[in-house]
Design a protein around this motif. Structure first.
Motif, PDB file in Angstrom:
ATOM      1  N   GLN A   1       0.811  -1.215   0.000  1.00 33.12           N
ATOM      2  CA  GLN A   1       0.000   0.000   0.000  1.00 33.12           C
ATOM      3  C   GLN A   1       0.852   1.276   0.000  1.00 33.12           C
ATOM      4  OE1 GLN A   1      -3.216  -0.129  -0.462  1.00 33.12           O
ATOM      5  NE2 GLN A   1      -3.212  -2.353  -0.424  1.00 33.12           N
ATOM      6  N   ASP A   2       2.144   1.151  -0.201  1.00 38.24           N
ATOM      7  CA  ASP A   2       3.006   2.331  -0.317  1.00 38.24           C
ATOM      8  C   ASP A   2       2.652   3.113  -1.578  1.00 38.24           C
ATOM      9  OD1 ASP A   2       4.256   1.463   1.943  1.00 38.24           O
ATOM     10  OD2 ASP A   2       6.077   0.763   0.948  1.00 38.24           O
ATOM     11  N   THR A   3       2.647   4.423  -1.479  1.00 40.94           N
ATOM     12  CA  THR A   3       2.291   5.264  -2.626  1.00 40.94           C
ATOM     13  C   THR A   3       3.289   6.410  -2.795  1.00 40.94           C
ATOM     14  OG1 THR A   3       0.828   6.652  -1.275  1.00 40.94           O
ATOM     15  CG2 THR A   3      -0.176   4.777  -2.431  1.00 40.94           C
ATOM     16  N   SER A   4       3.418   6.857  -4.043  1.00 41.71           N
ATOM     17  CA  SER A   4       4.168   8.066  -4.382  1.00 41.71           C
ATOM     18  C   SER A   4       3.361   8.805  -5.432  1.00 41.71           C
ATOM     19  CB  SER A   4       5.562   7.732  -4.931  1.00 41.71           C
ATOM     20  OG  SER A   4       6.316   6.998  -3.994  1.00 41.71           O
ATOM     21  N   SER A   5       3.358  10.136  -5.378  1.00 42.67           N
ATOM     22  CA  SER A   5       2.574  10.896  -6.350  1.00 42.67           C
ATOM     23  C   SER A   5       3.272  12.206  -6.693  1.00 42.67           C
ATOM     24  CB  SER A   5       1.167  11.188  -5.822  1.00 42.67           C
ATOM     25  OG  SER A   5       1.215  12.021  -4.672  1.00 42.67           O
ATOM     26  N   LEU A   6       3.002  12.665  -7.902  1.00 42.08           N
ATOM     27  CA  LEU A   6       3.519  13.938  -8.410  1.00 42.08           C
ATOM     28  C   LEU A   6       2.378  14.688  -9.073  1.00 42.08           C
ATOM     29  CD1 LEU A   6       5.756  15.947  -9.357  1.00 42.08           C
ATOM     30  CD2 LEU A   6       6.039  14.463 -11.375  1.00 42.08           C
ATOM     31  N   LEU A   7       2.250  15.973  -8.776  1.00 41.23           N
ATOM     32  CA  LEU A   7       1.214  16.803  -9.372  1.00 41.23           C
ATOM     33  C   LEU A   7       1.851  18.089  -9.899  1.00 41.23           C
ATOM     34  CD1 LEU A   7      -2.343  17.518  -8.140  1.00 41.23           C
ATOM     35  CD2 LEU A   7      -0.837  19.460  -8.563  1.00 41.23           C
ATOM     36  N   LEU A   8       1.493  18.480 -11.119  1.00 43.34           N
ATOM     37  CA  LEU A   8       1.952  19.718 -11.738  1.00 43.34           C
ATOM     38  C   LEU A   8       0.729  20.515 -12.167  1.00 43.34           C
ATOM     39  CD1 LEU A   8       4.701  18.218 -14.099  1.00 43.34           C
ATOM     40  CD2 LEU A   8       5.077  19.268 -11.865  1.00 43.34           C
ATOM     41  N   GLY A   9       0.764  21.833 -11.976  1.00 40.25           N
ATOM     42  CA  GLY A   9      -0.406  22.607 -12.358  1.00 40.25           C
ATOM     43  C   GLY A   9      -0.128  24.086 -12.486  1.00 40.25           C
ATOM     44  N   VAL A  10      -1.101  24.790 -13.049  1.00 41.51           N
ATOM     45  CA  VAL A  10      -1.082  26.246 -13.154  1.00 41.51           C
ATOM     46  C   VAL A  10      -2.439  26.771 -12.710  1.00 41.51           C
ATOM     47  CG1 VAL A  10       0.662  26.385 -14.964  1.00 41.51           C
ATOM     48  CG2 VAL A  10      -1.746  26.147 -15.590  1.00 41.51           C
ATOM     49  N   GLU A  11      -2.430  27.989 -12.184  1.00 43.75           N
ATOM     50  CA  GLU A  11      -3.666  28.630 -11.730  1.00 43.75           C
ATOM     51  C   GLU A  11      -3.664  30.078 -12.201  1.00 43.75           C
ATOM     52  OE1 GLU A  11      -5.521  27.945  -7.682  1.00 43.75           O
ATOM     53  OE2 GLU A  11      -4.747  29.988  -7.442  1.00 43.75           O
ATOM     54  N   GLN A  12      -4.778  30.502 -12.781  1.00 43.75           N
ATOM     55  CA  GLN A  12      -4.898  31.867 -13.303  1.00 43.75           C
ATOM     56  C   GLN A  12      -6.047  32.588 -12.602  1.00 43.75           C
ATOM     57  OE1 GLN A  12      -3.146  33.809 -15.908  1.00 43.75           O
ATOM     58  NE2 GLN A  12      -4.332  35.257 -14.669  1.00 43.75           N
ATOM     59  N   GLN A  13      -5.747  33.710 -11.974  1.00 44.37           N
ATOM     60  CA  GLN A  13      -6.802  34.543 -11.421  1.00 44.37           C
ATOM     61  C   GLN A  13      -7.409  35.386 -12.545  1.00 44.37           C
ATOM     62  OE1 GLN A  13      -5.298  36.814  -8.128  1.00 44.37           O
ATOM     63  NE2 GLN A  13      -4.521  35.025  -7.054  1.00 44.37           N
ATOM     64  N   TRP A  14      -8.716  35.676 -12.432  1.00 48.59           N
ATOM     65  CA  TRP A  14      -9.387  36.405 -13.498  1.00 48.59           C
ATOM     66  C   TRP A  14     -10.495  37.273 -12.922  1.00 48.59           C
ATOM     67  CZ3 TRP A  14     -14.608  35.507 -13.893  1.00 48.59           C
ATOM     68  CH2 TRP A  14     -15.091  34.319 -13.311  1.00 48.59           C
ATOM     69  N   GLN A  15     -10.898  38.244 -13.719  1.00 47.52           N
ATOM     70  CA  GLN A  15     -12.017  39.107 -13.357  1.00 47.52           C
ATOM     71  C   GLN A  15     -12.721  39.519 -14.630  1.00 47.52           C
ATOM     72  OE1 GLN A  15     -11.142  42.152 -10.565  1.00 47.52           O
ATOM     73  NE2 GLN A  15     -13.148  43.123 -10.691  1.00 47.52           N
ATOM     74  N   LEU A  16     -14.057  39.421 -14.644  1.00 53.95           N
ATOM     75  CA  LEU A  16     -14.871  39.765 -15.799  1.00 53.95           C
ATOM     76  C   LEU A  16     -16.084  40.533 -15.291  1.00 53.95           C
ATOM     77  CD1 LEU A  16     -15.340  39.527 -18.858  1.00 53.95           C
ATOM     78  CD2 LEU A  16     -16.581  37.387 -18.414  1.00 53.95           C
ATOM     79  N   GLY A  17     -16.058  41.849 -15.495  1.00 51.71           N
ATOM     80  CA  GLY A  17     -17.114  42.665 -14.930  1.00 51.71           C
ATOM     81  C   GLY A  17     -17.063  42.588 -13.413  1.00 51.71           C
ATOM     82  N   GLY A  18     -18.197  42.304 -12.797  1.00 51.48           N
ATOM     83  CA  GLY A  18     -18.226  42.139 -11.347  1.00 51.48           C
ATOM     84  C   GLY A  18     -17.849  40.752 -10.884  1.00 51.48           C
ATOM     85  N   TRP A  19     -17.700  39.819 -11.804  1.00 52.04           N
ATOM     86  CA  TRP A  19     -17.328  38.451 -11.454  1.00 52.04           C
ATOM     87  C   TRP A  19     -15.807  38.350 -11.297  1.00 52.04           C
ATOM     88  CZ3 TRP A  19     -20.695  34.050 -11.285  1.00 52.04           C
ATOM     89  CH2 TRP A  19     -22.035  34.352 -11.554  1.00 52.04           C
TER      90      TRP A  19
END
Length: 423
Positions: A212-230
């Motif tokens: 049950q030994d595990t290893s994991s790798l995660l890669l990602g990007v995140e973009q903040q945004w604004q559209l009008g009041g949202w």
């Protein structure tokens, strides 16, 4: 029984940190902020400053707050946010002057005093000097059921003339074990427009049950945004998981979080969420699936106490021939945090996820449509050990209730986590 049970792969966990103070709502008055700016109400001006501060733009927040305070110099919350933005810019002397003035002029409540004390303790490190963020943690824990072994040793298959009863062997029953887990996280601002890149590494090793030994790798990007009041953020990530030293799972995921232009109160934030993920099992046939998620979340803050709740629906479409067919379900969760003095905080949570299959799980063998109901409780206490270091003791209890007894399991976990942030 000869069917092998595997541990469920950990899902993608993306955590967002939100900074917010206990401040009164601004009065709404028509105002011309000055050259180069469109006319805007005072309340909207203040909300824009809060968004800029929460999204990591202290220069913009400072400008907006100073314009706001020209018309409302007695707004204690805006003074606090201005001090915080100065601290985020690395202007320690100016931030301290503002903190002292807030304490003298407004006699802030205990929750605000704790916020000020926290900034003084951490120091005013410029945001631009913190474009890189990293953390490292070591966990030592004990799990009563590391292999998600069945709750009952007895299992039946078929019906009528094909009915059979089985007694599961020890390898399919719960196995308790101790474990050690190492975790590392790294993130970096990729530009000055709110684009963030991140990496997560995890490795868990058991004292005895090494399958049950595990290893994991995660890669990602995140973009903040604004559209009008949202406003909100969009996240894309890919991950890979190794189980018992073998490549077991890979996952790709897209997530969108959007906050509508709706002001519930100065203590509540409401957001809509959507997600799409694709999971592949390279060594297992007809296990791949695509999951769509639609939900919403609510955050409540009152001084040192914060609560977060979520509720949503799920739909999982698998490969043709996958046991049980497609699945639909829902989830709900609730988390609570409370600061106790300068060094301690308490956490507690509840989560539930329900799945319903669309077809018989395995006609002629398991003549049931699978119904899965997983419930989890957790509680913890965190202690600050010094600059950038914390120690957390956490307890977790999981009940997986199913109408197919082979998949039912319960587990209890207790673990001690040492974490080092921004070293």
């Amino acid at each position: 029984m000869t069917a092998r049970r595997h541990a469920l792969a950990p899902g993608l966990l993306l955590v967002a940190l939100l900074l917010a103070g206990q401040v009164p709502a601004a009065r709404a008055t028509d105002d011309d902020p000055g050259p180069g700016y469109a006319p805007v109400q005072q309340e909207e001006l203040y909300l824009q400053a809060m968004r800029a501060l929460a999204e990591g733009h202290p220069e913009q927040a400072t400008d907006l707050l100073m314009r706001f305070l020209e018309r409302e110099p007695q707004h204690a919350g805006a003074w606090l946010d201005l001090a915080i933005s100065q601290c985020e810019l690395g202007h320690a002397a100016e931030a301290e002057r503002l903190f002292s003035e807030i304490e003298q002029r407004f006699a802030p409540p205990a929750g605000i005093v704790e916020v000020i004390s926290g900034y003084r303790k951490r120091g005013c490190i410029p945001t631009k000097g913190r474009q890189e963020r990293m953390s490292f943690s070591v966990t030592r824990g004990y799990d009563t059921n590391v292999n998600q072994g069945a709750s009952s040793a007895f299992f039946s298959t078929g019906s009528g003339a094909n009915y059979n009863e089985w007694t599961l062997g020890p390898e399919y029953l719960p196995k308790a074990d101790r474990y050690t887990m190492l975790s590392g996280d790294y993130s970096r601002n990729l530009n000055d427009k709110g684009l963030l890149g991140f990496v997560q590494l995890r490795a868990r090793r058991h004292d005895d049950v090494h399958e049950q030994d595990t290893s994991s790798l995660l890669l990602g990007v995140e973009q903040q945004w604004q559209l009008g009041g949202w406003r909100g953020r969009a996240t894309a990530a890919v991950s890979a998981l190794q189980l018992d030293s073998h490549y077991y799972q890979r996952q790709a995921q897209l997530q969108l979080r959007a906050t509508p232009p709706l002001q519930l109160s100065d203590k509540l934030d409401w957001a809509l969420t959507a997600g799409l993920s694709h999971v592949t099992y390279p060594t297992r046939t007809k296990y791949d699936g695509n999951t769509v998620e639609l939900g919403n979340s609510l955050t409540w803050r009152a001084g040192p106490v914060q609560a977060l709740g979520g509720l949503g629906v799920l739909s999982d479409h698998g490969q043709t021939g996958r046991l049980g067919g497609n699945r639909d379900g829902w989830y709900g969760n609730l988390l609570m945090f409370a600061n106790i003095g300068d060094r301690y905080s308490l956490q507690g949570g509840w989560a539930r996820q329900v799945w319903r299959g669309s077809t018989l799980y395995s006609p002629g063998v398991i003549d049931l449509v699978r119904r899965q109901d997983t419930r989890q409780l957790n509680a913890g206490v965190t202690m600050e050990m010094g600059e950038h270091q914390t120690l957390q003791l956490e307890w977790r209890n999981v009940h997986n209730r199913e109408n197919i007894s082979l998949f039912q399991y319960n587990s209890r976990t207790i673990q001690l986590i040492w974490r080092w942030d921004n070293f």
